[in-house]
Write a protein that holds these residues in place. Sequence first.
Motif, PDB file in Angstrom:
ATOM      1  N   ARG A  32      -8.556  -7.107 -10.655  1.00  0.00           N
ATOM      2  CA  ARG A  32      -8.542  -5.827 -11.362  1.00  0.00           C
ATOM      3  C   ARG A  32      -8.953  -4.697 -10.438  1.00  0.00           C
ATOM      4  O   ARG A  32      -8.310  -3.650 -10.393  1.00  0.00           O
ATOM      5  CB  ARG A  32      -9.470  -5.871 -12.576  1.00  0.00           C
ATOM      6  CG  ARG A  32      -9.493  -4.560 -13.345  1.00  0.00           C
ATOM      7  CD  ARG A  32     -10.530  -4.561 -14.450  1.00  0.00           C
ATOM      8  NE  ARG A  32     -11.839  -5.089 -14.073  1.00  0.00           N
ATOM      9  CZ  ARG A  32     -12.739  -4.412 -13.364  1.00  0.00           C
ATOM     10  NH1 ARG A  32     -12.489  -3.185 -12.938  1.00  0.00           N
ATOM     11  NH2 ARG A  32     -13.912  -4.956 -13.073  1.00  0.00           N
ATOM     12  N   ILE A  33     -10.008  -4.913  -9.669  1.00  0.00           N
ATOM     13  CA  ILE A  33     -10.485  -3.881  -8.745  1.00  0.00           C
ATOM     14  C   ILE A  33      -9.420  -3.561  -7.700  1.00  0.00           C
ATOM     15  O   ILE A  33      -9.206  -2.393  -7.353  1.00  0.00           O
ATOM     16  CB  ILE A  33     -11.814  -4.312  -8.095  1.00  0.00           C
ATOM     17  CG1 ILE A  33     -12.926  -4.302  -9.156  1.00  0.00           C
ATOM     18  CG2 ILE A  33     -12.172  -3.420  -6.909  1.00  0.00           C
ATOM     19  CD1 ILE A  33     -14.200  -4.996  -8.728  1.00  0.00           C
ATOM     20  N   GLN A  34      -8.730  -4.580  -7.214  1.00  0.00           N
ATOM     21  CA  GLN A  34      -7.662  -4.337  -6.236  1.00  0.00           C
ATOM     22  C   GLN A  34      -6.550  -3.486  -6.851  1.00  0.00           C
ATOM     23  O   GLN A  34      -6.026  -2.570  -6.215  1.00  0.00           O
ATOM     24  CB  GLN A  34      -7.098  -5.660  -5.702  1.00  0.00           C
ATOM     25  CG  GLN A  34      -8.114  -6.526  -4.984  1.00  0.00           C
ATOM     26  CD  GLN A  34      -8.897  -5.773  -3.927  1.00  0.00           C
ATOM     27  OE1 GLN A  34      -8.331  -5.081  -3.082  1.00  0.00           O
ATOM     28  NE2 GLN A  34     -10.217  -5.882  -3.984  1.00  0.00           N
ATOM     29  N   HIS A  35      -6.209  -3.777  -8.091  1.00  0.00           N
ATOM     30  CA  HIS A  35      -5.173  -2.986  -8.757  1.00  0.00           C
ATOM     31  C   HIS A  35      -5.664  -1.577  -9.076  1.00  0.00           C
ATOM     32  O   HIS A  35      -4.872  -0.624  -9.025  1.00  0.00           O
ATOM     33  CB  HIS A  35      -4.653  -3.698 -10.012  1.00  0.00           C
ATOM     34  CG  HIS A  35      -3.675  -4.760  -9.679  1.00  0.00           C
ATOM     35  ND1 HIS A  35      -2.361  -4.489  -9.376  1.00  0.00           N
ATOM     36  CD2 HIS A  35      -3.813  -6.103  -9.572  1.00  0.00           C
ATOM     37  CE1 HIS A  35      -1.727  -5.606  -9.102  1.00  0.00           C
ATOM     38  NE2 HIS A  35      -2.584  -6.603  -9.210  1.00  0.00           N
ATOM     39  N   GLU A  36      -6.936  -1.424  -9.365  1.00  0.00           N
ATOM     40  CA  GLU A  36      -7.483  -0.078  -9.568  1.00  0.00           C
ATOM     41  C   GLU A  36      -7.330   0.746  -8.288  1.00  0.00           C
ATOM     42  O   GLU A  36      -6.970   1.927  -8.338  1.00  0.00           O
ATOM     43  CB  GLU A  36      -8.946  -0.143  -9.988  1.00  0.00           C
ATOM     44  CG  GLU A  36      -9.138  -0.646 -11.398  1.00  0.00           C
ATOM     45  CD  GLU A  36     -10.594  -0.736 -11.820  1.00  0.00           C
ATOM     46  OE1 GLU A  36     -11.473  -0.232 -11.077  1.00  0.00           O
ATOM     47  OE2 GLU A  36     -10.861  -1.309 -12.895  1.00  0.00           O
ATOM     48  N   ARG A  37      -7.572   0.118  -7.153  1.00  0.00           N
ATOM     49  CA  ARG A  37      -7.411   0.812  -5.871  1.00  0.00           C
ATOM     50  C   ARG A  37      -5.951   1.168  -5.616  1.00  0.00           C
ATOM     51  O   ARG A  37      -5.658   2.261  -5.118  1.00  0.00           O
ATOM     52  CB  ARG A  37      -7.953  -0.051  -4.738  1.00  0.00           C
ATOM     53  CG  ARG A  37      -9.455  -0.199  -4.764  1.00  0.00           C
ATOM     54  CD  ARG A  37      -9.954  -1.102  -3.681  1.00  0.00           C
ATOM     55  NE  ARG A  37     -11.395  -1.227  -3.743  1.00  0.00           N
ATOM     56  CZ  ARG A  37     -12.084  -2.129  -3.081  1.00  0.00           C
ATOM     57  NH1 ARG A  37     -11.471  -2.984  -2.278  1.00  0.00           N
ATOM     58  NH2 ARG A  37     -13.390  -2.187  -3.197  1.00  0.00           N
ATOM     59  N   LEU A  38      -5.050   0.250  -5.950  1.00  0.00           N
ATOM     60  CA  LEU A  38      -3.625   0.546  -5.804  1.00  0.00           C
ATOM     61  C   LEU A  38      -3.219   1.737  -6.675  1.00  0.00           C
ATOM     62  O   LEU A  38      -2.431   2.590  -6.253  1.00  0.00           O
ATOM     63  CB  LEU A  38      -2.774  -0.665  -6.189  1.00  0.00           C
ATOM     64  CG  LEU A  38      -2.734  -1.828  -5.214  1.00  0.00           C
ATOM     65  CD1 LEU A  38      -2.027  -3.019  -5.835  1.00  0.00           C
ATOM     66  CD2 LEU A  38      -2.040  -1.401  -3.930  1.00  0.00           C
ATOM     67  N   CYS A  39      -3.757   1.794  -7.878  1.00  0.00           N
ATOM     68  CA  CYS A  39      -3.456   2.907  -8.779  1.00  0.00           C
ATOM     69  C   CYS A  39      -3.898   4.229  -8.172  1.00  0.00           C
ATOM     70  O   CYS A  39      -3.153   5.209  -8.202  1.00  0.00           O
ATOM     71  CB  CYS A  39      -4.153   2.708 -10.122  1.00  0.00           C
ATOM     72  SG  CYS A  39      -3.438   1.408 -11.122  1.00  0.00           S
ATOM     73  N   GLU A  40      -5.097   4.231  -7.627  1.00  0.00           N
ATOM     74  CA  GLU A  40      -5.626   5.462  -7.041  1.00  0.00           C
ATOM     75  C   GLU A  40      -4.744   5.910  -5.873  1.00  0.00           C
ATOM     76  O   GLU A  40      -4.414   7.090  -5.749  1.00  0.00           O
ATOM     77  CB  GLU A  40      -7.062   5.233  -6.581  1.00  0.00           C
ATOM     78  CG  GLU A  40      -7.757   6.503  -6.167  1.00  0.00           C
ATOM     79  CD  GLU A  40      -9.239   6.304  -5.891  1.00  0.00           C
ATOM     80  OE1 GLU A  40      -9.755   7.010  -5.020  1.00  0.00           O
ATOM     81  OE2 GLU A  40      -9.855   5.441  -6.547  1.00  0.00           O
ATOM     82  N   ARG A  41      -4.337   4.944  -5.037  1.00  0.00           N
ATOM     83  CA  ARG A  41      -3.478   5.283  -3.894  1.00  0.00           C
ATOM     84  C   ARG A  41      -2.113   5.801  -4.334  1.00  0.00           C
ATOM     85  O   ARG A  41      -1.501   6.592  -3.629  1.00  0.00           O
ATOM     86  CB  ARG A  41      -3.291   4.067  -2.986  1.00  0.00           C
ATOM     87  CG  ARG A  41      -4.487   3.780  -2.132  1.00  0.00           C
ATOM     88  CD  ARG A  41      -4.202   2.688  -1.119  1.00  0.00           C
ATOM     89  NE  ARG A  41      -5.420   1.936  -0.944  1.00  0.00           N
ATOM     90  CZ  ARG A  41      -5.537   0.624  -1.048  1.00  0.00           C
ATOM     91  NH1 ARG A  41      -4.477  -0.114  -1.276  1.00  0.00           N
ATOM     92  NH2 ARG A  41      -6.692   0.041  -0.896  1.00  0.00           N
ATOM     93  N   SER A  42      -1.647   5.340  -5.483  1.00  0.00           N
ATOM     94  CA  SER A  42      -0.322   5.771  -5.934  1.00  0.00           C
ATOM     95  C   SER A  42      -0.381   7.004  -6.833  1.00  0.00           C
ATOM     96  O   SER A  42       0.629   7.407  -7.405  1.00  0.00           O
ATOM     97  CB  SER A  42       0.406   4.626  -6.621  1.00  0.00           C
ATOM     98  OG  SER A  42      -0.273   4.208  -7.774  1.00  0.00           O
ATOM     99  N   GLY A  43      -1.571   7.595  -6.976  1.00  0.00           N
ATOM    100  CA  GLY A  43      -1.678   8.858  -7.675  1.00  0.00           C
ATOM    101  C   GLY A  43      -2.031   8.775  -9.153  1.00  0.00           C
ATOM    102  O   GLY A  43      -2.040   9.795  -9.837  1.00  0.00           O
ATOM    103  N   LEU A  44      -2.312   7.595  -9.666  1.00  0.00           N
ATOM    104  CA  LEU A  44      -2.728   7.471 -11.063  1.00  0.00           C
ATOM    105  C   LEU A  44      -4.211   7.837 -11.159  1.00  0.00           C
ATOM    106  O   LEU A  44      -5.012   7.468 -10.305  1.00  0.00           O
ATOM    107  CB  LEU A  44      -2.481   6.054 -11.575  1.00  0.00           C
ATOM    108  CG  LEU A  44      -1.002   5.651 -11.607  1.00  0.00           C
ATOM    109  CD1 LEU A  44      -0.854   4.158 -11.819  1.00  0.00           C
ATOM    110  CD2 LEU A  44      -0.269   6.424 -12.688  1.00  0.00           C
ATOM    111  N   SER A  45      -4.570   8.561 -12.184  1.00  0.00           N
ATOM    112  CA  SER A  45      -5.933   9.088 -12.284  1.00  0.00           C
ATOM    113  C   SER A  45      -6.955   8.003 -12.620  1.00  0.00           C
ATOM    114  O   SER A  45      -6.632   6.989 -13.242  1.00  0.00           O
ATOM    115  CB  SER A  45      -6.001  10.187 -13.350  1.00  0.00           C
ATOM    116  OG  SER A  45      -5.905   9.636 -14.639  1.00  0.00           O
ATOM    117  N   ARG A  46      -8.185   8.268 -12.230  1.00  0.00           N
ATOM    118  CA  ARG A  46      -9.281   7.364 -12.575  1.00  0.00           C
ATOM    119  C   ARG A  46      -9.484   7.320 -14.087  1.00  0.00           C
ATOM    120  O   ARG A  46      -9.835   6.289 -14.636  1.00  0.00           O
ATOM    121  CB  ARG A  46     -10.571   7.801 -11.886  1.00  0.00           C
ATOM    122  CG  ARG A  46     -10.560   7.542 -10.413  1.00  0.00           C
ATOM    123  CD  ARG A  46     -11.867   7.914  -9.774  1.00  0.00           C
ATOM    124  NE  ARG A  46     -11.793   7.665  -8.342  1.00  0.00           N
ATOM    125  CZ  ARG A  46     -12.797   7.792  -7.524  1.00  0.00           C
ATOM    126  NH1 ARG A  46     -13.964   8.174  -7.992  1.00  0.00           N
ATOM    127  NH2 ARG A  46     -12.662   7.543  -6.245  1.00  0.00           N
TER     128      ARG A  46
END
Length: 85
Positions: free
Chosen positions: A21-35
Amino acid sequence: DRYNEVLALTVCSLLGADYERIQHERLCERSGLSREWVAALVGRGSSGSGTLTIEDKSLVELAEATLADAASARSRAALARIREQ
């Protein structure tokens, strides 16, 4: 892409797969999805659920139903094996 991350984060959250989950959260942040979006998706947001689209919410429901169906099928199979004994 967004839909992949909705599914990945939902499944990781439901299964308690924190590392993934944490890895995917990081991917989201890199791809521009908000926290805020990520927090709403994984259940940490207080009022951020408004950031989820209808498509996001539908994909969450799909993932939840799929996991529930899989668990139910495994339970039925286990019960059948017990009854065979």
